[in-house]
Scaffold this active site. Structure first.
Site, mmCIF file in Angstrom:
data_model
loop_
_atom_site.group_PDB
_atom_site.id
_atom_site.type_symbol
_atom_site.label_atom_id
_atom_site.label_comp_id
_atom_site.label_asym_id
_atom_site.label_seq_id
_atom_site.Cartn_x
_atom_site.Cartn_y
_atom_site.Cartn_z
ATOM 1 C CE1 TYR A 113 -3.506 2.475 -0.031
ATOM 2 C CE2 TYR A 113 -2.641 3.274 2.058
ATOM 3 C CZ TYR A 113 -3.466 3.424 0.962
ATOM 4 O OH TYR A 113 -4.244 4.532 0.848
ATOM 5 C CE1 TYR A 138 -2.573 0.522 5.227
ATOM 6 C CE2 TYR A 138 -0.190 0.349 5.409
ATOM 7 C CZ TYR A 138 -1.392 -0.129 4.940
ATOM 8 O OH TYR A 138 -1.419 -1.274 4.182
HETATM 9 P P1 NAI Z 1 -7.391 -10.513 3.787
HETATM 10 O O1 NAI Z 1 -7.654 -10.304 5.238
HETATM 11 O O2 NAI Z 1 -8.435 -11.189 2.997
HETATM 12 O O3 NAI Z 1 -5.991 -11.258 3.572
HETATM 13 C C1 NAI Z 1 -4.931 -11.231 4.503
HETATM 14 C C2 NAI Z 1 -4.442 -12.673 4.619
HETATM 15 O O4 NAI Z 1 -3.242 -12.783 5.406
HETATM 16 C C3 NAI Z 1 -5.501 -13.581 5.275
HETATM 17 O O5 NAI Z 1 -5.842 -14.628 4.398
HETATM 18 C C4 NAI Z 1 -4.772 -14.099 6.513
HETATM 19 O O6 NAI Z 1 -5.200 -15.382 6.916
HETATM 20 C C5 NAI Z 1 -3.321 -14.075 6.015
HETATM 21 N N1 NAI Z 1 -2.372 -14.223 7.107
HETATM 22 C C6 NAI Z 1 -2.307 -13.493 8.266
HETATM 23 N N2 NAI Z 1 -1.339 -13.990 9.052
HETATM 24 C C7 NAI Z 1 -0.764 -15.018 8.373
HETATM 25 C C8 NAI Z 1 0.312 -15.920 8.660
HETATM 26 N N3 NAI Z 1 0.995 -15.867 9.817
HETATM 27 N N4 NAI Z 1 0.643 -16.874 7.738
HETATM 28 C C9 NAI Z 1 -0.039 -16.959 6.564
HETATM 29 N N5 NAI Z 1 -1.063 -16.124 6.242
HETATM 30 C C10 NAI Z 1 -1.417 -15.183 7.140
HETATM 31 O O7 NAI Z 1 -7.130 -9.035 3.213
HETATM 32 P P2 NAI Z 1 -6.547 -8.489 1.820
HETATM 33 O O8 NAI Z 1 -6.939 -7.066 1.784
HETATM 34 O O9 NAI Z 1 -6.939 -9.379 0.704
HETATM 35 O O10 NAI Z 1 -4.978 -8.517 2.066
HETATM 36 C C11 NAI Z 1 -4.052 -9.105 1.195
HETATM 37 C C12 NAI Z 1 -2.833 -8.219 1.032
HETATM 38 O O11 NAI Z 1 -3.202 -7.028 0.326
HETATM 39 C C13 NAI Z 1 -2.194 -7.755 2.340
HETATM 40 O O12 NAI Z 1 -0.785 -7.764 2.210
HETATM 41 C C14 NAI Z 1 -2.688 -6.335 2.459
HETATM 42 O O13 NAI Z 1 -1.867 -5.501 3.256
HETATM 43 C C15 NAI Z 1 -2.629 -5.939 0.977
HETATM 44 N N6 NAI Z 1 -3.368 -4.715 0.649
HETATM 45 C C16 NAI Z 1 -4.670 -4.577 1.020
HETATM 46 C C17 NAI Z 1 -5.354 -3.405 0.756
HETATM 47 C C18 NAI Z 1 -6.754 -3.219 1.241
HETATM 48 O O14 NAI Z 1 -7.202 -2.078 1.310
HETATM 49 N N7 NAI Z 1 -7.472 -4.272 1.561
HETATM 50 C C19 NAI Z 1 -4.722 -2.285 0.018
HETATM 51 C C20 NAI Z 1 -3.351 -2.546 -0.383
HETATM 52 C C21 NAI Z 1 -2.713 -3.724 -0.065
#
Ligand code: NAI
EC number: 1.3.1.9
Length: 272
Positions: free
Chosen positions: A150, A160
């Site tokens: 991000y 953030y």
């Molecule tokens: P999400 O909550 O669906 O995905 C995050 C994932 O990380 C989950 O599936 C969770 O189980 C996994 N996770 C957490 N701890 C873990 C561990 N110890 N080992 C393995 N997996 C683990 O949310 P999202 O938004 O799809 O996030 C995916 C990526 O996108 C993240 O890196 C987030 O920072 C990034 N992102 C998200 C934005 C948003 O506004 N949602 C914007 C820009 C980037």
């Protein structure tokens, strides 16, 4: 519409928690584009059970792995090659978590154990994945590894918290590891800097709903959706972007290059 962009390619997709997850959309698109892949998530996320539906839909197997554990990641890359029948062509790192954010601890009063945990889960896990893959020589030449990030890594967003510093580390790892992996194995490493997206991780950030609307109004094209982010990731996994590596690539509807939009000015009663 599918283009067979990933026909014959083998992948590993982390981070699909539920149907809102960006990784979930990437898995659906990768399947449409002809890839075979393994899905992975933390064992605790598995208990929520939704991943099975995605696995069934995409014909994927699930390998639980805590992204902070080198042993788990080693098992992930070893088993994935066995299941998929060869080396890996693409990897999605879609993992983010900050305990300081979760517990609403102000940035200036960070709990350092939580800070380190966030760094380990969300940034060092990327280094660990790359390091294990390289050690096992598990990724084919011209393979592509993408992590999601991000824009708070470049500019300050008051809400953030420590994730800003963690994302800056993540992007730096893409550049540093991308250099070494590129020289030695022609493997590409990039980060995609995505618009705010309504997912479990995204919505965990205080004030996110309001900010989502602000970013939408600040982007000439509006916020990019999770599905559009998935489309972009697919192009990066494909052979059409073979010379793209060590980049932080904005996928944000033009937000990062915009100073102000007339929509925002109008909200302040300024005639534009
Ligand atoms: P999400 O909550 O669906 O995905 C995050 C994932 O990380 C989950 O599936 C969770 O189980 C996994 N996770 C957490 N701890 C873990 C561990 N110890 N080992 C393995 N997996 C683990 O949310 P999202 O938004 O799809 O996030 C995916 C990526 O996108 C993240 O890196 C987030 O920072 C990034 N992102 C998200 C934005 C948003 O506004 N949602 C914007 C820009 C980037």
């Amino acid at each position: 519409m599918a283009y067979n962009l990933l026909k014959g390619k083998r992948g590993i997709i982390s981070g699909a928690l539920n149907s809102s997850s960006i990784a979930w959309k990437v898995a659906e698109k990768a399947h449409e584009e002809g890839a075979t892949f393994v899905l992975t998530n933390a064992p605790i996320a598995m208990r929520m059970g939704e991943l099975n539906a995605l696995a069934e839909k995409t014909g994927a197997e699930i390998i639980p792995a805590d992204a902070t554990s080198v042993d788990d990641i080693t098992n992930l890359f070893t088993k994935s090659q066995e299941i998929l029948g060869g080396k890996i062509d693409f990897v999605l790192h879609s993992i983010g978590m900050s305990v300081n954010v979760r517990k609403n601890i102000p940035y200036t009063e960070a709990n350092y154990d939580y800070f380190q945990k966030g760094m380990d889960v969300s940034a060092l896990s990327f280094h660990k994945m790359l390091s294990v893959a390289k050690k096992l020589d598990a990724i084919n030449e011209w393979g592509s590894v993408v992590a999601l990030t991000y824009a708070a890594a470049q500019r300050t967003y008051s809400f953030y918290n420590d994730m800003a510093d963690i994302k800056a580390a993540l992007e730096s790892i893409a550049r540093s590891f991308g250099y070494h992996y590129g020289v030695e194995k022609k493997v590409r490493v990039n980060t995609v800097s995505q618009s705010p997206t309504k997912t479990t991780a995204g919505s965990g950030i205080k004030g996110f709903g309001d900010f989502f609307d602000f970013a939408d109004a600040m982007s000439p094209l509006g916020n990019a959706t999770a599905e559009q982010c998935a489309d972009y990731c697919i192009t990066l996994f494909s052979d059409l972007t073979r010379m793209v590596t060590m980049q932080n690539l904005y996928h944000d509807g033009g937000y990062s290059s915009t100073g102000v939009t007339s929509t925002i000015l109008e909200k302040f009663g300024i005639d534009s």
